[in-house]
Design a protein around this motif. Structure first.
Motif, PDB file in Angstrom:
ATOM      1  N   ASP A  45       3.710  93.381   1.188  1.00 22.13           N
ATOM      2  CA  ASP A  45       5.175  93.219   1.001  1.00 22.13           C
ATOM      3  C   ASP A  45       5.461  91.887   0.352  1.00 22.13           C
ATOM      4  O   ASP A  45       4.575  90.811   0.204  1.00 22.13           O
ATOM      5  CB  ASP A  45       5.723  93.241   2.467  1.00 22.13           C
ATOM      6  CG  ASP A  45       5.795  94.660   3.115  1.00 22.13           C
ATOM      7  OD1 ASP A  45       5.681  95.593   2.379  1.00 22.13           O
ATOM      8  OD2 ASP A  45       6.250  94.563   4.187  1.00 22.13           O
ATOM      9  N   THR A  46       6.770  91.628  -0.004  1.00 20.71           N
ATOM     10  CA  THR A  46       7.343  90.573  -0.771  1.00 20.71           C
ATOM     11  C   THR A  46       8.257  89.676   0.172  1.00 20.71           C
ATOM     12  O   THR A  46       9.129  90.414   0.659  1.00 20.71           O
ATOM     13  CB  THR A  46       7.911  91.024  -2.115  1.00 20.71           C
ATOM     14  OG1 THR A  46       6.807  91.423  -3.073  1.00 20.71           O
ATOM     15  CG2 THR A  46       8.288  89.764  -3.076  1.00 20.71           C
ATOM     16  N   ILE A  47       7.962  88.358  -0.049  1.00 20.55           N
ATOM     17  CA  ILE A  47       9.126  87.648   0.535  1.00 20.55           C
ATOM     18  C   ILE A  47       9.851  86.751  -0.302  1.00 20.55           C
ATOM     19  O   ILE A  47       9.333  85.750  -0.939  1.00 20.55           O
ATOM     20  CB  ILE A  47       8.358  86.615   1.610  1.00 20.55           C
ATOM     21  CG1 ILE A  47       7.342  87.165   2.472  1.00 20.55           C
ATOM     22  CG2 ILE A  47       9.193  85.599   2.377  1.00 20.55           C
ATOM     23  CD1 ILE A  47       6.505  86.362   3.375  1.00 20.55           C
ATOM     24  N   PRO A  48      11.263  86.986  -0.285  1.00 22.79           N
ATOM     25  CA  PRO A  48      11.863  86.219  -1.378  1.00 22.79           C
ATOM     26  C   PRO A  48      12.305  84.882  -0.693  1.00 22.79           C
ATOM     27  O   PRO A  48      12.773  84.894   0.439  1.00 22.79           O
ATOM     28  CB  PRO A  48      13.194  87.120  -1.591  1.00 22.79           C
ATOM     29  CG  PRO A  48      13.189  87.877  -0.316  1.00 22.79           C
ATOM     30  CD  PRO A  48      11.673  88.288   0.172  1.00 22.79           C
ATOM     31  N   VAL A  49      12.279  83.954  -1.314  1.00 28.25           N
ATOM     32  CA  VAL A  49      12.317  82.715  -1.231  1.00 28.25           C
ATOM     33  C   VAL A  49      13.279  81.768  -2.149  1.00 28.25           C
ATOM     34  O   VAL A  49      12.557  81.645  -3.123  1.00 28.25           O
ATOM     35  CB  VAL A  49      11.165  81.596  -0.377  1.00 28.25           C
ATOM     36  CG1 VAL A  49      11.909  80.316  -0.184  1.00 28.25           C
ATOM     37  CG2 VAL A  49      10.546  82.375   0.777  1.00 28.25           C
ATOM     38  N   ASP A  50      14.461  81.489  -2.094  1.00 28.52           N
ATOM     39  CA  ASP A  50      15.288  80.990  -3.036  1.00 28.52           C
ATOM     40  C   ASP A  50      15.005  81.900  -4.509  1.00 28.52           C
ATOM     41  O   ASP A  50      15.495  82.987  -4.246  1.00 28.52           O
ATOM     42  CB  ASP A  50      14.959  79.398  -3.309  1.00 28.52           C
ATOM     43  CG  ASP A  50      15.221  78.722  -2.233  1.00 28.52           C
ATOM     44  OD1 ASP A  50      16.235  78.973  -1.454  1.00 28.52           O
ATOM     45  OD2 ASP A  50      14.609  77.850  -1.955  1.00 28.52           O
ATOM     46  N   ASP A  51      14.466  81.151  -5.351  1.00 31.32           N
ATOM     47  CA  ASP A  51      14.396  81.999  -6.738  1.00 31.32           C
ATOM     48  C   ASP A  51      12.820  82.362  -6.812  1.00 31.32           C
ATOM     49  O   ASP A  51      12.459  82.969  -8.033  1.00 31.32           O
ATOM     50  CB  ASP A  51      14.848  81.181  -7.850  1.00 31.32           C
ATOM     51  CG  ASP A  51      16.174  80.799  -7.918  1.00 31.32           C
ATOM     52  OD1 ASP A  51      17.063  81.595  -7.580  1.00 31.32           O
ATOM     53  OD2 ASP A  51      16.494  79.850  -8.548  1.00 31.32           O
ATOM     54  N   GLU A  52      12.191  82.307  -5.873  1.00 30.08           N
ATOM     55  CA  GLU A  52      10.573  82.655  -6.054  1.00 30.08           C
ATOM     56  C   GLU A  52      10.496  83.708  -5.079  1.00 30.08           C
ATOM     57  O   GLU A  52      11.190  84.203  -4.226  1.00 30.08           O
ATOM     58  CB  GLU A  52       9.802  81.329  -5.399  1.00 30.08           C
ATOM     59  CG  GLU A  52      10.103  80.068  -6.387  1.00 30.08           C
ATOM     60  CD  GLU A  52       9.669  80.196  -7.769  1.00 30.08           C
ATOM     61  OE1 GLU A  52       8.909  81.291  -8.043  1.00 30.08           O
ATOM     62  OE2 GLU A  52       9.783  79.293  -8.690  1.00 30.08           O
ATOM     63  N   SER A  53       9.372  84.287  -5.355  1.00 30.53           N
ATOM     64  CA  SER A  53       8.733  85.482  -4.230  1.00 30.53           C
ATOM     65  C   SER A  53       7.472  85.155  -4.016  1.00 30.53           C
ATOM     66  O   SER A  53       6.515  84.824  -4.737  1.00 30.53           O
ATOM     67  CB  SER A  53       8.658  86.595  -5.167  1.00 30.53           C
ATOM     68  OG  SER A  53      10.244  86.898  -5.297  1.00 30.53           O
ATOM     69  N   TYR A  54       7.050  85.345  -2.739  1.00 26.15           N
ATOM     70  CA  TYR A  54       5.847  85.331  -2.122  1.00 26.15           C
ATOM     71  C   TYR A  54       5.114  86.604  -1.761  1.00 26.15           C
ATOM     72  O   TYR A  54       6.033  87.450  -1.175  1.00 26.15           O
ATOM     73  CB  TYR A  54       5.594  84.325  -0.904  1.00 26.15           C
ATOM     74  CG  TYR A  54       6.043  82.936  -1.301  1.00 26.15           C
ATOM     75  CD1 TYR A  54       4.872  81.926  -1.329  1.00 26.15           C
ATOM     76  CD2 TYR A  54       7.119  82.220  -1.420  1.00 26.15           C
ATOM     77  CE1 TYR A  54       5.090  80.500  -1.707  1.00 26.15           C
ATOM     78  CE2 TYR A  54       7.565  80.982  -1.669  1.00 26.15           C
ATOM     79  CZ  TYR A  54       6.398  80.244  -1.888  1.00 26.15           C
ATOM     80  OH  TYR A  54       6.590  79.071  -1.900  1.00 26.15           O
ATOM     81  N   VAL A  55       3.874  87.055  -2.245  1.00 29.44           N
ATOM     82  CA  VAL A  55       3.284  88.144  -1.819  1.00 29.44           C
ATOM     83  C   VAL A  55       2.347  88.066  -0.698  1.00 29.44           C
ATOM     84  O   VAL A  55       1.615  87.426  -0.606  1.00 29.44           O
ATOM     85  CB  VAL A  55       2.622  88.889  -2.864  1.00 29.44           C
ATOM     86  CG1 VAL A  55       2.165  90.400  -2.643  1.00 29.44           C
ATOM     87  CG2 VAL A  55       3.610  89.118  -4.106  1.00 29.44           C
ATOM     88  N   ARG A  83       1.903  82.988  -4.564  1.00 26.90           N
ATOM     89  CA  ARG A  83       3.168  83.063  -5.425  1.00 26.90           C
ATOM     90  C   ARG A  83       2.689  82.572  -6.737  1.00 26.90           C
ATOM     91  O   ARG A  83       2.036  81.612  -7.014  1.00 26.90           O
ATOM     92  CB  ARG A  83       4.283  81.880  -4.864  1.00 26.90           C
ATOM     93  CG  ARG A  83       5.407  81.898  -5.826  1.00 26.90           C
ATOM     94  CD  ARG A  83       6.293  80.429  -5.205  1.00 26.90           C
ATOM     95  NE  ARG A  83       5.505  79.144  -5.446  1.00 26.90           N
ATOM     96  CZ  ARG A  83       5.727  78.385  -6.348  1.00 26.90           C
ATOM     97  NH1 ARG A  83       6.528  78.741  -7.341  1.00 26.90           N
ATOM     98  NH2 ARG A  83       5.306  77.280  -6.369  1.00 26.90           N
TER      99      ARG A  83
END
Length: 285
Positions: A45-55, A83
């Motif tokens: 899954d992906t975690i959106p944080v501000d303008d970034e995405s962590y997988v 990221r």
């Protein structure tokens, strides 16, 4: 009379031990449970944080401890977040320097103080050209009036050929500001050209890796989260760190309470055994 009194105390201690044992056995240990976590994800899954995405690239469990010393192994769950991000990098080719572009070597030439372009002049591998020509000697000949290549024809006659007439004219490429070229396996842009050199810029993709441990604090962007793995396939994270700390304090109180009951149970049983044994000691009176 003495034995009846002992029997009463033994029964009392056994009753206390029974109550302590029952309370210890039936007590439900509190567990960490993040209420309304901002993040509830599984592997992939992906975690959106501000303008970034962590997988979430990994959630796994491992066994720690144990071994051959009698200790019990502990199951530990952990995870990994990644990221991808781009950074701008640059390199300056100074005027007159030699650079590797493609499969060849090129000399950088810039003309004028207000130049907006530079020229790549092919650097010929003269030695390789001479060695590939069976009719030419492998070394040039230098005379007072210049440099020559000694060539022997089919009749055995040796002739000196000026190097400018023997070697092919080097290839030249002109590159202006804003144009692109392939360099070191990537496309680069000429960002600026001055009399001293040319600045080339390009983007590089890097990867940030974050290792997440059970009930650890994780910082994503400018936000701190408390991480919790309820099982070996789920990661939950919450910004309510105070609520998490309150749950930890509650678990500590429960452990202290349960430990106290266990001591009461043990002491009561031991006291009962001791009193029962003393009741059968012969009296001297």
């Amino acid at each position: 009379m003495q034995r009846r009194a002992v029997a009463v105390f033994v029964a009392l201690f056994l009753a206390i031990a029974g109550v302590a044992g029952a309370m210890t056995a039936t007590a439900d240990s509190p567990e960490i449970a993040l209420e309304n976590p901002e993040v509830d994800v599984s592997q992939g899954d992906t975690i959106p944080v501000d303008d970034e995405s962590y997988v979430v690239t990994d959630i796994s469990e491992t066994e720690e401890g144990g071994g051959g010393h009698g200790g019990a192994a502990t199951t530990v769950i952990s995870g990994t977040l990644e990221r991808n991000f781009t950074t701008q990098t640059s390199e300056t080719w100074t005027n007159g320097s030699t650079v590797s572009v493609g499969e060849g070597e090129w000399r950088v030439e810039i003309s004028g103080e207000n130049a907006t372009e530079f020229t790549l002049v092919e650097v010929l591998d003269r030695q390789a050209i001479l060695e590939a020509d069976d009719a030419a000697e492998n070394e040039t000949v230098t005379l007072e009036d210049g440099e020559y290549v000694a060539v022997t024809d089919d009749s055995g006659e040796r002739t000196l050929v000026p190097v400018d007439g023997y070697f092919p004219a080097p290839e030249e490429r002109s590159v202006a500001t804003g144009e692109t070229l392939e360099y070191d396996g990537q496309t680069v842009t000429v960002d600026e050209v001055t009399a001293d050199g040319a600045v080339l810029a390009w983007e590089v993709t890097d990867t940030e890796t974050i290792e997440v441990a059970q009930e650890s604090t994780v910082t994503l962007g400018d936000t701190d989260y408390i991480a919790h793995f309820p099982d070996a396939s789920t990661l939950r994270m919450s910004t309510d760190i105070e609520a998490y700390e309150a749950q930890v304090a509650e678990i500590d109180r429960f452990d202290q309470y349960n430990s106290g009951l266990s001591r009461v149970l043990i002491l009561s049983v031991l006291s009962s055994i001791m009193l029962a044994g003393m009741a059968f000691i012969p009296s001297r009176y």
